[in-house]
Design an enzyme around this catalytic site. Structure first.
Site, PDB file in Angstrom:
ATOM      1  N   GLY A   1       0.817  -1.208   0.000  1.00  0.00           N
ATOM      2  CA  GLY A   1       0.000   0.000   0.000  1.00  0.00           C
ATOM      3  C   GLY A   1       0.853   1.261   0.000  1.00  0.00           C
TER       4      GLY A   1
ATOM      5  N   GLN B   1      -7.415  -0.254   4.780  1.00  0.00           N
ATOM      6  CA  GLN B   1      -8.129  -0.904   5.890  1.00  0.00           C
ATOM      7  C   GLN B   1      -9.537  -1.361   5.508  1.00  0.00           C
ATOM      8  OE1 GLN B   1      -7.032  -1.821   8.865  1.00  0.00           O
ATOM      9  NE2 GLN B   1      -5.026  -0.834   8.801  1.00  0.00           N
TER      10      GLN B   1
ATOM     11  N   THR C   1       9.976  -7.615 -12.345  1.00  0.00           N
ATOM     12  CA  THR C   1       9.346  -8.919 -12.519  1.00  0.00           C
ATOM     13  C   THR C   1       8.261  -9.125 -11.463  1.00  0.00           C
ATOM     14  OG1 THR C   1      11.404  -9.751 -13.402  1.00  0.00           O
ATOM     15  CG2 THR C   1       9.827 -11.405 -12.648  1.00  0.00           C
TER      16      THR C   1
ATOM     17  N   CYS D   1       3.384   0.991  13.066  1.00  0.00           N
ATOM     18  CA  CYS D   1       4.709   1.552  12.817  1.00  0.00           C
ATOM     19  C   CYS D   1       5.224   2.244  14.072  1.00  0.00           C
ATOM     20  CB  CYS D   1       4.636   2.578  11.700  1.00  0.00           C
ATOM     21  SG  CYS D   1       3.465   2.140  10.445  1.00  0.00           S
TER      22      CYS D   1
END
Ligand code: PLP
Length: 373
Positions: free
Chosen positions: A71, A179, A237, A325
């Site tokens: 994200g 979310q 890739t 975080c």
């Protein structure tokens, strides 16, 4: 000791069906999707059917889905390209966004000198739409970036209202739906969002996989360059097993949505009831919050508060304080700082976030453990 995981806004456990699907790809479909031989072609087919199936879930077309690593990457890409390539001169956002948006916007303001306006947040955690209208009426090429469900307190943006206002003022609209995707219905035809982002690990898929929905003909350009993957918009890739796992997880999320939403909502209701009984002075942050997130201030002394997460962790219970975080550091939540007064913000705060794997017993153990702190 039975471990209890109540931190599902941080990340979620993978569904076994997702692991099985990914394992199959890892073992059998290791080809590079850009190769023209049969190994490559099989891998390419897997990616393109994953794209189709993801697009279907949000009523987009397959060409509007671009795979990313997460994200954060998708948010960075969209915001940056809007400024650099679409010549957006102003971003309207809010101070309760995830740092993947906030720090990117800060950086863009430094690099490109764009104007940044923060829409007011009401004390219940909602966006002040009157203020948004006021800001939108100021002219300049504008991008509005507002998250759908807040990851710390679970407040929900009325997407439809935000989109209509942006359309009426010729502003682009980006929303961080990390979310909410897989946990509520999103239809990009009904609600014509320009850009949205999602991350597989929040809906019982693998980490390291996300996607961006980029409305057709938006003009967005790549931020890094290399091969022709993802129509040249996101070189590198493709992680075939991750993408297949993400599509499978999203399929299952929507297949089970009604049952799981009802079940999880009941768990949250039960948790609130227990908190009201055992901690009558506790206070829930945010109003009418999303069904899997419960953010609560507890009436505990500062001394006990400092030990709270550690104590719960010792008992095998995972919850969060602020956002993932920030847990582990003592930084105050930038979200709570916007909605709480100086006294309330000092109180110990917990974010409890549920999934269909939780039970009422998990909540009982959490509450009993909190009582013993
Ligand atoms: N946006 C929100 C609202 C989130 O909750 C998170 C993850 O915590 C992110 C963005 C970042 O997503 P990712 O972990 O996929 O980079």
């Amino acid at each position: 000791m039975k471990k209890i995981y109540l931190d599902n806004a941080s990340t979620t456990p993978l569904r076994p069906e997702v692991v099985a699907e990914m394992t199959k790809v890892l073992l059998e479909d290791f080809g590079n999707p850009s190769s023209t031989h049969s190994f490559g072609r099989s891998a390419k087919v897997l990616i393109e059917s994953a794209r189709k199936s993801i697009a279907k879930q949000i009523n987009a077309t397959a060409s509007e889905i671009i795979f990313t690593s997460c994200g954060t990457e998708a948010n960075n890409w969209i915001l940056r390209s809007c400024v650099r390539d679409l010549k957006v001169e102003r971003i309207i956002t809010s101070k309760i966004e995830h740092h993947a948006v906030l720090h990117t916007v800060e950086m863009l303001a430094k690099e490109y000198g764009i104007q940044v306006d923060f829409v007011n947040i009401k004390s219940n955690g909602e966006i002040d739409f009157t203020d948004l209208v006021e800001l939108l009426s100021q002219g300049k090429k504008t991008l509005v970036s507002l998250m759908h469900v807040n990851n710390e307190i679970g407040t929900v943006l009325n997407l439809e209202k935000a989109v209509r206002l942006c359309q009426a003022h010729n502003a682009l609209f980006h929303t961080d739906t990390v979310q909410s995707i897989g946990k509520t219905e999103i239809d990009v035809q009904e609600v014509p969002i320009d850009f949205l982002v999602s991350s597989a690990h929040k809906f019982h898929g693998p980490k390291g996989a996300g996607f961006a929905y980029i409305r057709k003909n938006s003009g967005l350009q790549p931020i890094f360059f290399g091969g022709e993957q993802e129509k040249g918009l996101r070189a590198g890739t493709e992680a075939v097993h991750q993408i297949v796992g993400m599509a499978k997880a999203l399929d299952l999320a929507y297949e089970n949505l009604d049952t799981e939403r009802t079940y999880i909502s009941e768990l949250k209701r039960y948790a609130i009831e227990r908190l009201e009984i055992d901690f009558p002075e506790s206070k829930i942050n945010g109003e009418e919050t999303f069904y899997n997130i419960l953010n609560v201030n507890l009436p505990l002394s500062e001394e006990k508060a400092s030990m709270l997460l550690f104590h719960l962790d010792m008992k095998g219970i995972a919850v969060s304080r602020g956002s993932a975080c920030q847990s582990g550091s003592v930084k105050r939540s930038h979200v709570l700082a916007e909605i709480l007064d100086n006294e309330e913000i000092k109180k110990p705060n917990l974010r409890i976030s549920f999934s269909h794997y939780n039970t009422k017993e998990d909540i009982d153990v959490l509450i009993e453990t909190l009582k013993s702190v």
